[in-house]
Design an enzyme around this catalytic site. Structure first.
Site, PDB file in Angstrom:
ATOM      1  CB  ALA A  50     -11.079   0.476   2.801  1.00 30.34           C
ATOM      2  CG  HIS A  51      -7.153  -0.065   0.532  1.00 30.50           C
ATOM      3  ND1 HIS A  51      -6.239  -0.710  -0.583  1.00 30.50           N
ATOM      4  CD2 HIS A  51      -8.902  -0.101  -0.094  1.00 30.50           C
ATOM      5  CE1 HIS A  51      -7.139  -1.961  -0.876  1.00 30.50           C
ATOM      6  NE2 HIS A  51      -8.504  -1.627  -0.846  1.00 30.50           N
ATOM      7  CG  ASN A  52      -7.448   2.534  -3.506  1.00 29.75           C
ATOM      8  OD1 ASN A  52      -6.640   3.363  -3.494  1.00 29.75           O
ATOM      9  ND2 ASN A  52      -7.657   1.687  -3.901  1.00 29.75           N
TER      10      ASN A  52
ATOM     11  CD  GLN B 204      -2.850  -1.216   0.053  1.00 29.71           C
ATOM     12  OE1 GLN B 204      -3.728  -0.607  -0.220  1.00 29.71           O
ATOM     13  NE2 GLN B 204      -2.517  -2.382  -1.169  1.00 29.71           N
TER      14      GLN B 204
END
EC number: 2.3.1.191
Length: 345
Positions: free
Chosen positions: A238-240, A197
């Site tokens: 969460a990511h993005n 990440q």
């Protein structure tokens, strides 16, 4: 030193008009139930209007045309906003800057603005940039290369991972984690291969994040929290993900990866949002709802899966009657069978 103001001064501060004694002095704020003669209270919810007649407050903030029952009053367009401003005036004292206190650990090449406070037990990594009037409480950990704007407060045990960027006038409450790895794994035979990440988290100006919330770093670019957004305790982003400006995200919401929220979106408590979706501007999602697909701008939805809120209310009203309806349907089916048997005889 205690702050005191006349009603005339408070009305000017709030942009309202006085009804009653303009020279009445006020030195605090309290609820309708608890206020004393030296305090001011407010009425924002009409259900509590009868309490205006019985409150012990020296004055009441009311909406335009609100009945004051002989009390001193300030009439304003938005009593709830006025209440917030009064609390700030009377009860929120600015902290005196303390500098880097003994017991704080500060790395190399850290750039600090003026009036910074770093409490004992905090850690600031190499190459961090701190704006003016930043306050870092005990137990905070800031990894290398982080940038904080001015007037930022990080409460105890906040962790900000490497490279993340936080704007001006941001408050992050205790135990929140900014920039931990996103949940990314590629299937590898019987197991999984971790996807590095490499992105960051960007938090824009005027954001507040509650306690024990997590905002994951992006895989490549940035997980972004838009200007003015307010995030409650125990939220998972969460990511993005990209959260638009002036959104409200209430406790225990979970937003899966790569989902985008428009501007002024409200997610009530315990909403779950699937990944790679878009929720349009000015949408509202009711508590405990599940979002499996895109939501158009201006929508109001509830339920699992979520659908139009008014339809959900009607459907919910039927649910308690289902056992009775099941019994009724069974009786009707029995009667139909009996009629069919008679006709066939």
């Amino acid at each position: 030193m205690a702050v005191s103001r006349t009603l005339r001064e408070l009305a000017e501060y709030l942009g309202g008009t006085v009804a009653g004694d303009e020279s009445k002095t006020i030195s605090g704020v309290a609820s309708l139930d608890d206020a004393a003669d030296h305090q001011i209270t407010f009425l924002a919810n009409p259900r509590y209007a009868p309490k205006v007649a019985t409150t012990g407050a020296g004055a009441v903030v009311l909406p335009p045309g609100g009945e004051r029952h002989g009390r001193n009053a300030i009439h304003v367009a938005n009593p709830y906003l006025a209440f917030a401003k009064l609390l700030t005036l009377f009860h929120v004292a600015p902290r005196k800057p303390q500098g880097v206190m003994e017991g704080a650990l500060v790395g190399h090449n850290v750039a600090m603005g003026s009036d910074v406070t770093i409490y004992p037990g905090a850690f600031v990594g190499d190459g961090v940039t701190l704006g003016d009037r930043v306050t870092i409480f005990p137990g905070v950990v800031i990894y290398e290369g982080v940038t904080l704007g001015s007037d930022v407060t990080l409460h105890s045990n906040v962790v900000v991972y490497q490279g993340c960027r936080i704007g001006n006038r941001v408050t992050i409450h205790a135990g929140t984690i900014i920039g931990s790895d996103g949940f990314g794994y590629a299937p590898d035979g019987d197991g999984f291969y971790k996807i590095p990440q490499l992105g960051i988290v960007v938090i824009e100006d005027d954001v507040e994040v509650g306690a024990n919330t997590t905002i994951d770093r992006a895989a490549l670019a940035a997980t972004r929290i838009g200007r003015g957004t307010k995030i409650d305790n125990l939220v998972m982003i969460a990511h993005n993900c990209v959260i638009g400006e002036n959104c409200t995200i209430v406790s225990q919401v979970g937003i899966s990866g790569s989902t985008k929220l428009g501007r002024r979106v409200t997610l009530a408590g315990q909403v779950g949002v699937a990944g790679h979706l878009e929720i349009g501007d000015n949408s509202m999602v009711g508590a405990k709802s599940g979002i499996p697909g895109n939501i158009p701008a201006g929508s109001m939805v509830s339920g699992i899966p979520a659908f139009n809120h008014r339809d959900w209310l009607r459907a919910s009203a039927v649910v308690p009657k289902l056992p009775e309806l099941r019994k009724t349907i069974a009786e009707l089916e029995k009667r139909v069978r009996e009629l069919e048997e008679k006709q066939g005889a």
